[in-house]
Design a protein around this motif. Structure first.
Motif: not given
Length: 691
Positions: A195-204
């Motif tokens: 499980l990954v919390s991606v957040g704001s996607e500044v890069d990934l």
């Protein structure tokens, strides 16, 4: 620690299988956010090295603490930055200098907070671009891999003990949702491979993270919790590859509101609302988009059992021990346009020959006799072989709770059939659900979730051709005569047209009266707004008057706008009018839309959307989805329109997606007249934006 396949990507290894992690800003207080990751890692038995970074303490939670990343005896594979927002940029820069592969940022306070935060975010993006370090976040609650004890998260929900492992990978824009998914999944006996919390996607981004895990042999499917389609190109590339590999992707996306997409020069942008585009985007990429959160935990076995493939039919058979329970399922399927098929006479004869009791209509109701193993098993054997069904649903009543072995065993014993078998349990029957889940039988607690899952799996489509990327910086509108010339290259038929200087009074035309006269200027996109259209012109005298009217209207309503031509066309009338629009969406890429024409376009929102380009077969399906076009199918003796010509025109216009040299960002034919069958279709107005 769980082994990795040799082809597993470097990003996947750093993300899910790091040999060492550092916790910048680790706290000695396990009740604080900064103290949770270390506690969770130790409680879960993470076998890798954990380096707490805290310059103010010699020990954190009883372990040696380090004053800085530079003081560590090795470069960690992943760094989790738990420190405040104003420290993040410098910490990430230090990680890049040391050669850290992946850094996860917990803090918020970036572009969502205003100019100062946006500047910080820009710095992070620059560091990633210039150094090659990968950044997860900001606003990421971390990464979890139950198989190796990697509980690298600040999410309090992961205090949950004994988290089950599974074969499904979760990527979520919302950090809190990964905790919610774990607790809900555990209650259903569903575990996860990561499980990954991606957040704001500044890069990934979601797409790039999931793509990096495609070679992981422990992952057989994906669940996405999406708040947007940002980085749609990465998401599209992942979904296409997952579809090729037979790894199902299920998505729950927020944003089912009526808010329209960003307004564009054409009507297409306004009519194709943001969620409509997202829906077409996901389904056209083979993604199972569900409406209900509950369905996320129940749909994966069905998505795996019913492989992604072109389907001509979507027919469901229902067998039940409770008529009321089955009626709920039938209702829910019906409102989602899924056909519940009646038992055919041939199948009914087989059931009677096998002495199966009960009644057969829209459902096969076995009544209480269906609680006997041999009755339900025989009925399922016959229904699963019946050619009129693509999928069979077994609805079980109270026996599922009180006699789960009797009610569930025939379903489990029938699961080996090639045709999908689904179970819906009317009572609260946790033991029966656990048995079905263990046997990987798609099973549901509510008729709504059952129907949602079936409809969503049927609705996904095999990905078609991929559009060619096109960069358009400053699009400009073409005047209508030039738009027709471009339509000619795409084989999109249009009405005959002739242009004349606006100051002239033409005596002869290359076609017969009556005609329409329109101002023809790249600077006037919506002619009616400036009085730029005169209809029903019957002769040369009226044509001269029309030119004078157009000149006068331009002077009064559009002073200073350049227009030196008038376009004249013969008046034509079709059986009905449609709008066909093409648009390059900022996230989804090129889309093609078919909508009811005239005033109904905006009033009824009667339209169909696909990713472009589309084939003629797909265009035919789009036509079937526009309700207004039922009026020209020959229904009840009415005249048939040339819908086959319409299908070819839709497909031809959609080819803009693979013609980057044409530099078209938007193209709309509105109206496109559908003529009687055999007489084709005709564009009588077109607006095209070109780079």
């Amino acid at each position: 620690m769980t082994s990795m396949n040799s082809t597993t990507s470097d990003l996947c290894k750093a993300l899910l299988y790091p040999g060492s992690v550092a916790l910048v800003g680790a706290s000695d207080d396990t009740k604080k956010t900064g103290g949770r990751p270390q506690q969770f890692l130790r409680r879960a038995g993470f076998a890798g090295k954990v380096y707490p970074i805290n310059p103010n303490r010699a020990q954190v939670q009883g372990e040696q603490a380090w004053p800085s990343l530079a003081a560590l005896p090795e470069v960690p594979d992943q760094v989790f930055v738990l420190s405040p927002t104003d420290t993040v940029v410098d910490t990430v820069r230090e990680c890049a200098r040391l050669g850290v592969k992946l850094v996860t940022v917990l803090a918020s306070g970036f572009s969502e907070t205003g100019p100062e935060g946006a500047a910080r975010e820009a710095e992070l993006r620059t560091i990633a671009r210039e150094t090659g370090i990968r950044i997860l976040g900001p606003s990421s609650l971390g990464v979890v891999n139950p198989s190796n004890g990697l509980m690298l998260t600040a999410n309090a929900a992961f205090a949950e003990p004994d988290m089950p492992t599974g074969k499904v990978f979760v990527a979520s824009h919302s950090g809190s949702m990964i905790g919610a998914l774990v607790s809900r999944g555990k209650a259903r006996g569903v575990g996860f491979a990561g499980l990954v919390s991606v957040g704001s996607e500044v890069d990934l981004s979601v797409g790039e993270i999931c793509a990096a895990t495609l070679d992981d042999p422990h992952i057989e499917g994906y669940v996405l919790f999406l708040e947007s389609l940002h980085h749609g190109d990465k998401l599209q590339a992942f979904a296409r590859e997952a579809a090729q590999r037979g790894k199902p992707v299920v998505a729950y996306k927020l944003g089912r509101s009526s808010a329209a997409a960003e307004m564009s020069a054409t009507h297409t942008g306004a009519l194709a609302g943001e969620d409509d585009i997202a829906d077409a985007f996901l389904k056209d990429l083979g993604v199972v988009r569900v409406d209900m959160l509950e369905t996320l935990f129940e749909v994966m076995p069905l998505a795996q059992k019913l492989p992604l493939a072109p389907r001509a039919t979507k027919r469901v058979g229902v067998v039940t021990t409770t008529g009321g329970g089955a009626a709920m399922v039938v209702d829910q399927l019906g409102i989602r346009d899924v056909t519940v098929e009646m038992v055919s006479p041939e199948t009914l004869a087989q059931l009677q020959a096998a002495d199966i009791p009960g009644t057969a209509g829209r459902v096969l109701d076995l009544t209480l006799a269906g609680t006997k193993y041999e009755v339900m098993k025989k009925a399922l054997d016959i229904l699963l072989e019946a050619p009129e069904f693509d999928l069979v649903v077994a609805v079980v009543g109270s026996s599922a709770r009180f006699q789960p072995d009797l009610a569930v065993k025939p379903i489990i014993d029938s699961a080996g059939h090639d045709k999908p078998l689904v179970a819906m349990l009317v009572p609260d029957a946790p033991h029966a659900l656990a048995q079905l889940t263990q046997a990987q039988i798609p099973c549901f607690r509510t008729p709504e979730a059952c129907a949602d899952a079936i409809a969503a799996v049927f609705a996904r489509r095999v990905p078609g051709a991929r559009a060619q990327p096109v960069q358009i910086q400053h699009p400009h509108a073409l005047k209508e005569s030039d738009a027709y010339a471009l339509l000619d290259t795409l084989k999109v038929p249009h009405a005959a047209a002739a242009t004349f200087p606006i100051g002239s009074s033409p005596a002869q035309l290359p076609f017969d009266y009556p005609v329409v006269a329109k101002v023809c200027s790249a600077d006037i996109q919506h002619k009616t707004e400036v009085g730029g259209v005169v209809l029903g012109i019957q002769n040369a005298a009226q044509l001269g008057e029309a030119f004078a009217t157009l000149r006068r209207n331009l002077q009064e309503r559009a002073p200073g706008i350049a227009c030196d031509e008038v376009l004249v066309q013969p008046m034509r009338k079709g059986l009905t009018e449609v709008l066909v629009g093409y648009r390059v969406d900022v996230d989804a890429g090129p889309i093609i839309m078919l909508a009811a024409g005239g005033i109904w376009a905006e009033v009824m929102k009667d339209r169909s959307i696909r990713l472009a380009p589309v084939t003629v077969d797909v265009a035919r399906t789009m036509i079937d989805e526009v309700k207004m076009l039922k009026t020209v199918t020959g229904l009840r003796g009415t005249k048939k329109g040339d819908l086959e010509a319409l299908a070819h025109t839709i497909a031809n216009l959609s080819q803009l997606a693979v013609r980057p040299e044409l530099q078209v960002s938007e193209a709309e034919v509105n109206p496109l007249m559908v003529m009687p069958e055999g007489e084709g279709v005709l564009a009588v107005d077109a607006l095209i934006l070109q780079g």
